[in-house]
Design an enzyme around this catalytic site. Structure first.
Site, PDB file in Angstrom:
ATOM      1  N   GLN A 187      55.753  86.300  64.127  1.00  0.00           N
ATOM      2  CA  GLN A 187      55.084  85.868  62.902  1.00  0.00           C
ATOM      3  C   GLN A 187      53.819  85.093  63.264  1.00  0.00           C
ATOM      4  O   GLN A 187      53.886  83.970  63.755  1.00  0.00           O
ATOM      5  CB  GLN A 187      56.019  84.989  62.067  1.00  0.00           C
ATOM      6  CG  GLN A 187      55.448  84.639  60.702  1.00  0.00           C
ATOM      7  CD  GLN A 187      56.278  83.595  59.974  1.00  0.00           C
ATOM      8  OE1 GLN A 187      56.399  82.458  60.432  1.00  0.00           O
ATOM      9  NE2 GLN A 187      56.859  83.973  58.847  1.00  0.00           N
TER      10      GLN A 187
ATOM     11  N   TYR B  34      51.139  77.341  54.201  1.00  0.00           N
ATOM     12  CA  TYR B  34      50.293  77.410  55.379  1.00  0.00           C
ATOM     13  C   TYR B  34      48.981  78.124  55.024  1.00  0.00           C
ATOM     14  O   TYR B  34      48.749  78.485  53.879  1.00  0.00           O
ATOM     15  CB  TYR B  34      51.060  78.037  56.537  1.00  0.00           C
ATOM     16  CG  TYR B  34      52.263  77.192  56.910  1.00  0.00           C
ATOM     17  CD1 TYR B  34      52.097  75.863  57.276  1.00  0.00           C
ATOM     18  CD2 TYR B  34      53.562  77.694  56.826  1.00  0.00           C
ATOM     19  CE1 TYR B  34      53.195  75.056  57.571  1.00  0.00           C
ATOM     20  CE2 TYR B  34      54.658  76.888  57.121  1.00  0.00           C
ATOM     21  CZ  TYR B  34      54.466  75.567  57.483  1.00  0.00           C
ATOM     22  OH  TYR B  34      55.543  74.770  57.754  1.00  0.00           O
TER      23      TYR B  34
ATOM     24  N   ARG C 119      55.110  87.735  55.231  1.00  0.00           N
ATOM     25  CA  ARG C 119      55.965  86.870  54.406  1.00  0.00           C
ATOM     26  C   ARG C 119      55.065  86.175  53.404  1.00  0.00           C
ATOM     27  O   ARG C 119      54.025  85.632  53.776  1.00  0.00           O
ATOM     28  CB  ARG C 119      56.706  85.855  55.279  1.00  0.00           C
ATOM     29  CG  ARG C 119      57.444  84.791  54.460  1.00  0.00           C
ATOM     30  CD  ARG C 119      58.294  83.884  55.318  1.00  0.00           C
ATOM     31  NE  ARG C 119      59.641  84.425  55.463  1.00  0.00           N
ATOM     32  CZ  ARG C 119      60.678  83.722  55.914  1.00  0.00           C
ATOM     33  NH1 ARG C 119      60.539  82.466  56.283  1.00  0.00           N
ATOM     34  NH2 ARG C 119      61.869  84.277  56.022  1.00  0.00           N
TER      35      ARG C 119
END
Length: 365
Positions: A102, A184, A231
């Site tokens: 990721q 984020y 995601r």
């Protein structure tokens, strides 16, 4: 009938079952480099029986780390360490297991303490670093104000994502997941809570997606041989923040950019969020994205019982389930799921003498 142990092909990548290990920060890296902790952790994941393993949030530059202990793929040392741990994991993995990483940047939520330490940003005596974001808006009153990225800074970060993707490919990963959730940096650009820009990167959802889509396109171009997914936080759980309807539009845009799946999470971008937490509390978000965007989805969030997980997949609410805390607590969770569902799970011959015990325990439960 589709169940947890039905194989699936996503973006041309064959995956032997519908059980995924979700990316979970371990805060145990050395300047971004995987440590012996990661070596054992990835090998443990590899022997679990899960078909899809996504390595923890791995940052594309040093200032993108959440903490001093976060993973990175921004240096030769990072790449070498990741290759070492991944090679070991692949040597002991169940047949067909797929490993991904990721890629991420923490943005305004960087320069913080490790997960088990006192929460919040690093103090002046803890070697902090300046943070960046879509706009000069701190996460909350206790966080420093980030610097709003210039257009040149945005373009440089797009290059960093592409460079880290190439490192991931050289290290041996099978796929890449873009971290566009949990407050984020990519999520900071997408959410109206953190993006107050007045240029081409702010305002409408189309503009707020400009940087994340540039990242997606650059990564796809950098590693055409790897499957790429993302995601996302489907909703911010805050009035005035990202809605489920907008979350579906984000998934549509990523699909149009060539991404192969969406892992459907939520929240993380505001301390004002009100999340109705409970078993499977995010499954309806995966279902909404699957129906609205027509893209394979992973459901995640407080999924820890095999029958619960199987029902999610079997009913068509999601294509896969991603386990977090459940796999930390029980690294052989897929064995238990196989026993509960009457499946035979191939295990390493060194472990085969114990393969009957989950069936015994399930029958006694």
């Amino acid at each position: 009938m589709t169940d947890l142990f039905s194989p699936i092909t996503i973006g041309g990548l064959e995956i032997p079952n519908r059980i995924a290990v979700a990316p979970m920060c371990q805060y145990s890296a050395n300047d971004g480099s995987a440590s012996d902790w990661h070596l054992q952790q990835w090998m443990t994941y590899a022997m679990s029986g899960a078909g899809m393993i996504t390595i923890e949030m791995t940052d594309v530059e040093r200032r993108g780390r959440i903490s001093h202990g976060c993973m990175g793929l921004y240096s030769d040392a990072n790449e070498d360490a990741a290759r070492r741990a991944l090679d070991a994991a692949k040597r002991v993995a169940a047949p067909g297991t797929r490993f991904g990483v990721q890629l991420a940047h923490a943005g305004r939520k960087a320069s913080c303490r490790r997960g088990w330490e006192r929460s919040g940003p690093l103090g002046a005596d803890e070697d902090p670093w300046p943070t960046v974001s879509a706009s000069a808006l701190p996460f909350n009153a206790n966080y420093p104000t980030p610097q709003a990225l210039t257009e040149a800074g945005i373009e440089k970060l797009v290059e960093h994502f592409a460079a880290s993707a190439r490192r991931a490919e050289r290290a041996g990963f099978d796929f890449i997941e873009l971290h566009s959730a949990h407050g984020y940096l990519l999520h900071q650009f997408i959410s109206p809570l953190s993006n107050h820009r007045e240029d081409a990167y702010g305002g409408s959802l189309e503009n707020r997606l400009r940087f994340p889509l540039a990242v997606a396109n650059a990564v796809k171009e950098a590693v055409p041989g790897l499957m790429v997914g993302a995601r996302i936080s489907v909703t911010d759980w805050v009035d005035g923040g990202l809605s489920v309807e907008e979350g579906v539009e984000v998934a549509k845009a990523y699909k149009a950019a060539g991404l192969a799946y969406i892992c459907c999470s939520s929240g993380g971008n505001s301390p004002l969020q009100k999340i109705p937490s409970g078993p499977g509390y995010q499954v309806h978000l995966a279902e909404a994205v699957r129906k609205g965007a027509g893209i394979p989805v992973r459901a995640v969030g407080m999924i820890d019982e095999p029958l619960q997980a199987n029902q999610i997949v079997g009913s068509g609410r999601a294509d896969m389930v991603a386990l977090g805390r459940a796999i930390l607590a029980d690294p052989r969770w897929p064995w238990r799921a196989a026993a509960a569902l009457g499946h035979e799970l191939a295990v390493a011959p060194q472990l085969a003498r114990a393969a009957h015990l989950p069936r015994k325990w399930e029958q006694a439960a």
